[in-house]
Design a protein around this motif. Structure first.
Motif, PDB file in Angstrom:
ATOM      1  N   HIS A   1       0.866  -1.185   0.000  1.00 17.40           N
ATOM      2  CA  HIS A   1       0.000   0.000   0.000  1.00 17.40           C
ATOM      3  C   HIS A   1       0.899   1.230   0.000  1.00 17.40           C
ATOM      4  CE1 HIS A   1       0.846   0.504   4.338  1.00 17.40           C
ATOM      5  NE2 HIS A   1       0.683  -0.809   4.410  1.00 17.40           N
ATOM      6  N   ARG A   2       0.306   2.391  -0.162  1.00 15.76           N
ATOM      7  CA  ARG A   2       1.094   3.615  -0.335  1.00 15.76           C
ATOM      8  C   ARG A   2       1.907   3.999   0.897  1.00 15.76           C
ATOM      9  NH1 ARG A   2       0.056   6.622  -4.883  1.00 15.76           N
ATOM     10  NH2 ARG A   2      -1.695   5.883  -6.163  1.00 15.76           N
ATOM     11  N   GLN A   3       1.492   3.559   2.071  1.00 21.80           N
ATOM     12  CA  GLN A   3       2.203   3.922   3.293  1.00 21.80           C
ATOM     13  C   GLN A   3       3.221   2.857   3.725  1.00 21.80           C
ATOM     14  OE1 GLN A   3      -1.352   4.600   3.128  1.00 21.80           O
ATOM     15  NE2 GLN A   3      -0.570   6.610   2.512  1.00 21.80           N
TER      16      GLN A   3
ATOM     17  N   ASN B   1       0.499   2.064  -9.357  1.00 24.96           N
ATOM     18  CA  ASN B   1       1.571   2.977  -9.726  1.00 24.96           C
ATOM     19  C   ASN B   1       2.401   2.433 -10.883  1.00 24.96           C
ATOM     20  OD1 ASN B   1       1.247   5.017  -7.591  1.00 24.96           O
ATOM     21  ND2 ASN B   1       1.798   3.345  -6.207  1.00 24.96           N
ATOM     22  N   ILE B   2       3.014   3.365 -11.629  1.00 27.82           N
ATOM     23  CA  ILE B   2       4.002   2.992 -12.637  1.00 27.82           C
ATOM     24  C   ILE B   2       5.339   2.844 -11.927  1.00 27.82           C
ATOM     25  CG2 ILE B   2       5.227   3.733 -14.707  1.00 27.82           C
ATOM     26  CD1 ILE B   2       2.728   5.273 -15.530  1.00 27.82           C
ATOM     27  N   HIS B   3       6.026   1.727 -12.153  1.00 23.25           N
ATOM     28  CA  HIS B   3       7.269   1.471 -11.434  1.00 23.25           C
ATOM     29  C   HIS B   3       8.480   1.551 -12.352  1.00 23.25           C
ATOM     30  CE1 HIS B   3       5.709   0.350  -7.434  1.00 23.25           C
ATOM     31  NE2 HIS B   3       4.611   0.113  -8.133  1.00 23.25           N
ATOM     32  N   ASP B   4       9.620   1.802 -11.731  1.00 20.27           N
ATOM     33  CA  ASP B   4      10.868   2.009 -12.439  1.00 20.27           C
ATOM     34  C   ASP B   4      11.255   0.768 -13.252  1.00 20.27           C
ATOM     35  OD1 ASP B   4      13.277   4.196 -12.031  1.00 20.27           O
ATOM     36  OD2 ASP B   4      14.027   2.215 -12.582  1.00 20.27           O
TER      37      ASP B   4
ATOM     38  N   GLU C   1       6.465   0.934   4.255  1.00 21.08           N
ATOM     39  CA  GLU C   1       7.865   1.352   4.251  1.00 21.08           C
ATOM     40  C   GLU C   1       8.779   0.140   4.333  1.00 21.08           C
ATOM     41  OE1 GLU C   1       8.287   4.075   7.485  1.00 21.08           O
ATOM     42  OE2 GLU C   1       7.114   5.657   6.518  1.00 21.08           O
ATOM     43  N   LEU C   2      10.039   0.346   3.977  1.00 25.42           N
ATOM     44  CA  LEU C   2      11.009  -0.739   3.987  1.00 25.42           C
ATOM     45  C   LEU C   2      11.138  -1.371   5.361  1.00 25.42           C
ATOM     46  CD1 LEU C   2      13.905   0.674   1.761  1.00 25.42           C
ATOM     47  CD2 LEU C   2      12.457  -1.292   1.266  1.00 25.42           C
ATOM     48  N   ALA C   3      11.062  -0.547   6.406  1.00 21.09           N
ATOM     49  CA  ALA C   3      11.247  -1.053   7.768  1.00 21.09           C
ATOM     50  C   ALA C   3      10.215  -2.111   8.119  1.00 21.09           C
ATOM     51  CB  ALA C   3      11.182   0.096   8.768  1.00 21.09           C
ATOM     52  N   GLU C   4       8.989  -1.982   7.583  1.00 25.86           N
ATOM     53  CA  GLU C   4       7.949  -2.974   7.873  1.00 25.86           C
ATOM     54  C   GLU C   4       8.271  -4.320   7.252  1.00 25.86           C
ATOM     55  OE1 GLU C   4       3.777  -1.490   7.591  1.00 25.86           O
ATOM     56  OE2 GLU C   4       4.757   0.368   6.937  1.00 25.86           O
ATOM     57  N   MET C   5       9.049  -4.321   6.187  1.00 25.58           N
ATOM     58  CA  MET C   5       9.438  -5.571   5.533  1.00 25.58           C
ATOM     59  C   MET C   5      10.728  -6.135   6.110  1.00 25.58           C
ATOM     60  SD  MET C   5       8.496  -4.715   1.540  1.00 25.58           S
ATOM     61  CE  MET C   5       8.984  -2.982   1.544  1.00 25.58           C
ATOM     62  N   LEU C   6      11.672  -5.235   6.434  1.00 24.04           N
ATOM     63  CA  LEU C   6      12.984  -5.684   6.901  1.00 24.04           C
ATOM     64  C   LEU C   6      13.019  -5.943   8.404  1.00 24.04           C
ATOM     65  CD1 LEU C   6      15.214  -3.271   4.804  1.00 24.04           C
ATOM     66  CD2 LEU C   6      14.824  -5.698   4.408  1.00 24.04           C
ATOM     67  N   GLY C   7      12.366  -5.073   9.166  1.00 23.24           N
ATOM     68  CA  GLY C   7      12.361  -5.222  10.621  1.00 23.24           C
ATOM     69  C   GLY C   7      12.622  -3.890  11.303  1.00 23.24           C
ATOM     70  N   GLN C   8      12.314  -3.850  12.589  1.00 32.30           N
ATOM     71  CA  GLN C   8      12.505  -2.628  13.365  1.00 32.30           C
ATOM     72  C   GLN C   8      12.461  -2.946  14.844  1.00 32.30           C
ATOM     73  OE1 GLN C   8       9.096  -0.047  12.420  1.00 32.30           O
ATOM     74  NE2 GLN C   8       8.012  -1.868  11.746  1.00 32.30           N
ATOM     75  N   TYR C   9      12.885  -1.974  15.629  1.00 34.60           N
ATOM     76  CA  TYR C   9      12.842  -2.153  17.074  1.00 34.60           C
ATOM     77  C   TYR C   9      11.429  -1.870  17.580  1.00 34.60           C
ATOM     78  CZ  TYR C   9      17.900  -2.502  17.400  1.00 34.60           C
ATOM     79  OH  TYR C   9      19.203  -2.930  17.285  1.00 34.60           O
ATOM     80  N   GLY C  10      10.993  -2.674  18.557  1.00 32.34           N
ATOM     81  CA  GLY C  10       9.674  -2.496  19.144  1.00 32.34           C
ATOM     82  C   GLY C  10       9.693  -2.843  20.612  1.00 32.34           C
ATOM     83  N   LEU C  11       8.649  -2.454  21.309  1.00 37.91           N
ATOM     84  CA  LEU C  11       8.558  -2.710  22.748  1.00 37.91           C
ATOM     85  C   LEU C  11       8.379  -4.201  23.019  1.00 37.91           C
ATOM     86  CD1 LEU C  11       6.264   0.206  23.983  1.00 37.91           C
ATOM     87  CD2 LEU C  11       8.641  -0.188  24.642  1.00 37.91           C
ATOM     88  N   ASN C  12       9.101  -4.696  24.024  1.00 35.94           N
ATOM     89  CA  ASN C  12       8.905  -6.080  24.438  1.00 35.94           C
ATOM     90  C   ASN C  12       8.039  -6.133  25.696  1.00 35.94           C
ATOM     91  OD1 ASN C  12      10.560  -5.392  26.622  1.00 35.94           O
ATOM     92  ND2 ASN C  12      12.398  -6.246  25.651  1.00 35.94           N
TER      93      ASN C  12
ATOM     94  N   VAL D   1       9.820   3.212  -2.759  1.00 30.68           N
ATOM     95  CA  VAL D   1      10.023   2.149  -1.774  1.00 30.68           C
ATOM     96  C   VAL D   1      10.422   0.858  -2.479  1.00 30.68           C
ATOM     97  CG1 VAL D   1       8.909   0.731   0.001  1.00 30.68           C
ATOM     98  CG2 VAL D   1       8.443   3.184  -0.112  1.00 30.68           C
ATOM     99  N   VAL D   2       9.753   0.551  -3.592  1.00 25.51           N
ATOM    100  CA  VAL D   2      10.072  -0.680  -4.316  1.00 25.51           C
ATOM    101  C   VAL D   2      11.496  -0.626  -4.866  1.00 25.51           C
ATOM    102  CG1 VAL D   2       9.417  -2.201  -6.221  1.00 25.51           C
ATOM    103  CG2 VAL D   2       7.650  -1.046  -4.891  1.00 25.51           C
TER     104      VAL D   2
END
Length: 365
Positions: free
Chosen positions: A97-99, A197-200, A101-112, A146-147
């Motif tokens: 979706h338009r929002q 969207n049209i992509h590169d 981001e790469l971090a959602e696919m790769l990973g990120q820090y979050g509360l445990n 993003v892609v």
């Protein structure tokens, strides 16, 4: 995962030479945690031969990503999921979706649980580490910038987690990327999917294979419908057809009677009529090639066709309340999500094929 060779004929239930094999997987004891990532099996699923030729070639001989594109609900994601199920391939998926981001696919820090922060791998990283598929649905809805950020990963090489102190992820040899969308990433000239969207071009170059997927052929859809109605015996069907006063063309073109009515409607003729409705709706839809503004904004996808059939069974007793099960089920499966004018057109198509009004008039004595 242990790689084993299995006969395509056996695992996909396809009529091919039993000597033709494909690579499949077997989980080892210490990989049991990956089992929940294997898609659930859908009983009665029919693999389309023309698509399987290409997907098996990609699976056995290629490493860069696979992209399936085509109209909504034509079976792109279910094909990949069922393919993975038969070969025991774990999948980690995400919807574009338009929002996103790469971090959602790769990973990120979050509360445990203790209130502190800890690193959590995203679905792409989990697939890369464990060996399996990372699947992006609706990739053409993602922002092109993003892609493009995935380009190095789409080359199927090791990648860096820049937000985790530059850790390098060494990809598993069985890691693959698959994606689905409604367009070929070069835009949508028909106006069917205006949010795509049209992509590169650099992104398109990184797919080893791009496959156009359409709705299943008539024979496949007929088999799917036969499976849906197999739960009803002929007496149940005849009672319903009589109560709804259905009139359809005889599927047996050699028969004397060209039109069948009520209890004389055969299972074969009824299913053929459902398929005829689907074809007529598709031919008048934007998805079917009719210019935007003149065509129906919704179409009869295979998924909608099967939902309609199943809900016809669910609501077949609606005749007791002076309602048509055919129309009542269709409203809930498709037309309640259409523009008013589209809804009228679709129900008129059903009336023309089955001879049944949307709201039958009751006879007062």
């Amino acid at each position: 995962m242990n790689v084993v060779e299995k006969a395509i004929r056996d695992i996909f239930k396809m009529d091919v030479d039993p000597s033709i094999m494909t690579s499949a997987y077997e989980m080892t004891a210490n990989e049991s945690h990956l089992v929940p990532q294997i898609p659930r099996k859908k009983d009665g699923y029919i693999f389309r031969r023309e698509l399987m030729v290409d997907i098996l070639a990609w699976h056995n001989h290629m490493t860069k990503p696979l992209y399936l594109y085509g109209p909504t609900q034509c079976g792109k994601t279910s094909l990949l999921n069922q393919f993975a199920n038969r070969l025991q391939i774990p999948i980690w998926s995400i919807t574009g979706h338009r929002q996103l981001e790469l971090a959602e696919m790769l990973g990120q820090y979050g509360l445990n649980e203790k209130g502190g922060y800890e690193w959590m791998d995203g679905p792409l990283t989990l697939a890369a580490r464990n060996g399996g598929w990372f699947m992006i649905n609706e990739i053409d809805r993602m922002l092109p910038t993003v892609v493009v950020g995935l380009n190095d990963i789409l080359e199927m090489g090791d990648f860096t987690l820049s937000n985790k102190q530059g850790e390098i992820v060494r990809i598993h040899p069985d890691f693959r990327i698959v994606a689905t969308g409604n367009t070929n990433l070069a835009g949508d000239d028909d106006g069917n999917y205006h949010t795509a969207n049209i992509h590169d071009k650099s992104v398109l170059e990184r797919f080893d294979m791009m496959l156009a997927v359409d709705y299943p052929g008539e024979n496949e859809e007929r088999a799917l419908l036969e499976n849906v109605f197999s739960e009803l015996d002929d007496d149940d069907l005849k009672l319903w057809f009589e109560e709804e006063n259905i009139k359809v063309e005889n599927a047996d073109k050699t028969a004397i009677n060209t039109v069948l009515e009520g209890e004389f409607v055969t299972r074969e003729s009824f299913i053929a009529s459902l398929l005829r409705v689907a074809t007529m709706i598709r031919s008048q839809s934007i998805d079917g090639g009719v210019q935007s503004g003149n065509g129906l904004e919704r179409t009869m996808s295979t998924a909608s066709l099967l939902k309609w059939a199943q809900q016809c069974i669910t609501f077949r007793g609606a005749t007791k309340f002076d309602k048509s099960p055919l129309h009542y089920a269709l409203e809930r499966a498709l037309t309640n999500g259409c523009k008013p004018t589209t809804k009228v057109v679709i129900h008129e198509i059903v009336k023309s094929v089955f001879g049944v009004e949307l709201a039958p008039k009751t006879t007062t004595i």
